[in-house]
Design a protein around this motif. Structure first.
Motif, short mmCIF file in Angstrom:
data_model
loop_
_atom_site.label_atom_id
_atom_site.label_comp_id
_atom_site.label_asym_id
_atom_site.label_seq_id
_atom_site.Cartn_x
_atom_site.Cartn_y
_atom_site.Cartn_z
N GLY A 233 0.80 -1.21 0.00
CA GLY A 233 0.00 0.00 0.00
C GLY A 233 0.84 1.26 0.00
O GLY A 233 0.50 2.26 -0.62
N ALA A 234 1.98 1.25 0.71
CA ALA A 234 2.78 2.46 0.82
C ALA A 234 4.25 2.10 1.01
O ALA A 234 4.58 1.09 1.61
CB ALA A 234 2.29 3.30 2.00
N VAL A 235 5.09 2.97 0.49
CA VAL A 235 6.53 2.78 0.64
C VAL A 235 7.12 4.12 1.09
O VAL A 235 6.70 5.17 0.61
CB VAL A 235 7.18 2.35 -0.69
N ALA A 236 8.04 4.10 2.03
CA ALA A 236 8.66 5.35 2.47
C ALA A 236 10.15 5.12 2.68
O ALA A 236 10.58 4.04 3.09
CB ALA A 236 8.02 5.82 3.78
N VAL A 237 10.94 6.14 2.35
CA VAL A 237 12.38 6.05 2.57
C VAL A 237 12.68 6.68 3.93
O VAL A 237 12.26 7.80 4.21
CB VAL A 237 13.16 6.79 1.46
N LEU A 238 13.39 5.96 4.78
CA LEU A 238 13.72 6.48 6.10
C LEU A 238 14.97 7.34 6.02
O LEU A 238 15.71 7.30 5.03
CB LEU A 238 13.95 5.31 7.07
N ALA A 239 15.20 8.12 7.07
CA ALA A 239 16.32 9.06 7.08
C ALA A 239 17.66 8.34 6.91
O ALA A 239 18.58 8.88 6.30
CB ALA A 239 16.31 9.84 8.39
N ASP A 240 17.75 7.10 7.38
CA ASP A 240 19.04 6.41 7.29
C ASP A 240 19.22 5.63 5.98
O ASP A 240 20.14 4.86 5.83
CB ASP A 240 19.22 5.49 8.50
N GLY A 241 18.28 5.84 5.04
CA GLY A 241 18.45 5.18 3.74
C GLY A 241 17.69 3.88 3.63
O GLY A 241 17.56 3.33 2.55
N ARG A 242 17.20 3.37 4.74
CA ARG A 242 16.42 2.14 4.66
C ARG A 242 15.02 2.47 4.15
O ARG A 242 14.61 3.62 4.13
CB ARG A 242 16.34 1.48 6.03
N VAL A 243 14.32 1.45 3.71
CA VAL A 243 13.01 1.64 3.11
C VAL A 243 11.97 0.88 3.93
O VAL A 243 12.20 -0.27 4.32
CB VAL A 243 13.01 1.11 1.65
N ALA A 244 10.87 1.56 4.23
CA ALA A 244 9.78 0.89 4.96
C ALA A 244 8.60 0.72 4.02
O ALA A 244 8.32 1.59 3.21
CB ALA A 244 9.37 1.72 6.17
N SER A 245 7.95 -0.42 4.09
CA SER A 245 6.77 -0.64 3.25
C SER A 245 5.68 -1.28 4.09
O SER A 245 5.95 -2.01 5.04
CB SER A 245 7.14 -1.53 2.06
N SER A 246 4.44 -0.97 3.71
CA SER A 246 3.32 -1.62 4.39
C SER A 246 2.46 -2.28 3.33
O SER A 246 2.38 -1.81 2.20
CB SER A 246 2.50 -0.59 5.17
N GLY A 247 1.86 -3.41 3.70
CA GLY A 247 1.11 -4.15 2.69
C GLY A 247 -0.18 -4.72 3.21
O GLY A 247 -0.49 -4.61 4.40
N ASP A 248 -0.91 -5.34 2.29
CA ASP A 248 -2.20 -5.96 2.61
C ASP A 248 -2.04 -7.14 3.56
O ASP A 248 -3.03 -7.64 4.08
CB ASP A 248 -2.87 -6.46 1.33
N ASP A 249 -0.81 -7.61 3.74
CA ASP A 249 -0.63 -8.72 4.66
C ASP A 249 -0.58 -8.24 6.11
O ASP A 249 -0.31 -9.00 7.01
CB ASP A 249 0.63 -9.52 4.31
N GLY A 250 -0.86 -6.94 6.30
CA GLY A 250 -0.95 -6.41 7.65
C GLY A 250 0.39 -6.20 8.31
O GLY A 250 0.49 -6.12 9.53
N ARG A 251 1.45 -6.10 7.50
CA ARG A 251 2.77 -5.95 8.10
C ARG A 251 3.46 -4.68 7.61
O ARG A 251 3.18 -4.20 6.51
CB ARG A 251 3.66 -7.14 7.76
N VAL A 252 4.33 -4.15 8.45
CA VAL A 252 5.22 -3.08 8.00
C VAL A 252 6.61 -3.70 7.99
O VAL A 252 7.05 -4.28 8.97
CB VAL A 252 5.17 -1.88 8.97
N LEU A 253 7.29 -3.63 6.86
CA LEU A 253 8.60 -4.23 6.76
C LEU A 253 9.64 -3.15 6.52
O LEU A 253 9.38 -2.17 5.83
CB LEU A 253 8.65 -5.25 5.61
N VAL A 254 10.80 -3.32 7.11
CA VAL A 254 11.89 -2.37 6.92
C VAL A 254 12.97 -3.06 6.10
O VAL A 254 13.43 -4.14 6.46
CB VAL A 254 12.45 -1.90 8.27
#
Lengths: 175, 116
Positions: free
Chosen positions: A142-163
């Protein structure tokens, strides 16, 4: 003297009977526990065999995320009697075992649409280079965001936020 | 998991109809696999391949139930929810199926007692 002996004998017999009754109840509880344990092992073992018929990625999405929690629920669930639960658990596992490949084949159909669901790591310094696949959600992202330290966070329909760490492709960290 | 888009016509078997009916009773309600086994009286061996098939064709979506496994003391289970597109498609196809299985009306009704 004879009256005293009789009383003593009576007390000894009483103690003996109490001891026997107690040890029998302990033995019965132990046997019950053991049978329960073994039966649970059987259904888990069958389900594990079913999981061996899947490939590695599916073992996580199908076996660990779905079958195993379902079996755990059945074995500890709301069914009235322990034997019924164990029977249902084994029955569940056996059914799954025989159809594991069919289930897996139906779910394992990489569709073109899936490509855009993947968090990908494109090299911005060299446009046009192929993005690297870091891993995947078990559903639409559903959404992807770049964190300040260069890592990427994503959230999905599987109900999880992954870094994700673009520098180190591999399993993501759920958070 | 695998999203292949919605396929609007599936060949619905009576067993599939049973499962769809459960989902149509309350389309917003997520259902567990074991719950569906109990509600439809089906074994895991027939239900799970069917769920996978529905999911592959975009009729059901799968997601993990939103619980804290540590608080509840068991791992989070997977739930299935019917997709919006599937609700209307399933309604149409179940109606067609019931039409197909409905016995024909009696040709002729005679008044009681008449022999003709």
């Amino acid at each position: 003297v004879s009256a005293f002996l009789h009383a003593l004998l009576g007390v000894i017999v009483l103690i003996f009977v109490v001891l026997v009754a107690w040890s029998m109840s302990v033995a019965r509880d132990m046997a019950r526990e053991e049978i329960r344990d073994r039966m649970e092992h059987i259904s888990h073992a069958i389900l594990h065999l079913a999981a061996c018929r899947l490939d590695r990625e599916q073992r996580v999405t199908i076996y660990e995320d779905e079958w195993l929690p379902e079996l755990t629920y059945i074995l500890n669930g709301d069914e009235a009697r322990p034997v019924t639960r164990l029977f249902k658990g084994s029955w569940f596992a056996i059914g799954i075992f025989f159809t594991a490949r069919r289930i897996a084949d139906r779910l394992d159909r990489p569709a073109p649409e899936q490509a855009r669901d993947l968090p990908q790591d494109a090299d911005l310094a060299a446009p046009g280079t192929a993005p690297a696949e870091l891993g995947r959600h078990h559903g639409r992202v559903g959404a992807v965001a770049v964190l300040a330290d260069g890592r990427v966070a994503s959230s999905g329909d599987d109900g999880r936020v992954l870094v994700w760490d673009p520098a180190a492709p591999g399993p993501p960290r759920p958070s | 998991m695998t999203y292949t888009g919605f396929v609007d016509h599936l060949d619905i078997t009576p067993k599939m109809a049973k499962v769809l009916k459960v989902f149509l009773q309350d389309p917003a309600q997520p259902r567990y696999g074991f719950e569906l086994m109990k509600l439809t009286g089906m074994a895991s061996g027939s239900l799970y391949p069917m769920l996978a098939n529905f999911e592959k064709h975009g009729w059901l979506t799968r997601r993990k139930e939103n619980i804290d496994p540590h608080a509840v003391g068991r791992p989070a289970r997977t739930t299935y929810t019917i997709t919006g597109a599937a609700v209307s498609a399933a309604r149409v196809q179940l109606a067609a199926l019931s039409e197909q299985y409905r016995p024909p009306a009696l040709r002729r009704l005679r008044p009681e007692g008449s022999t003709a």
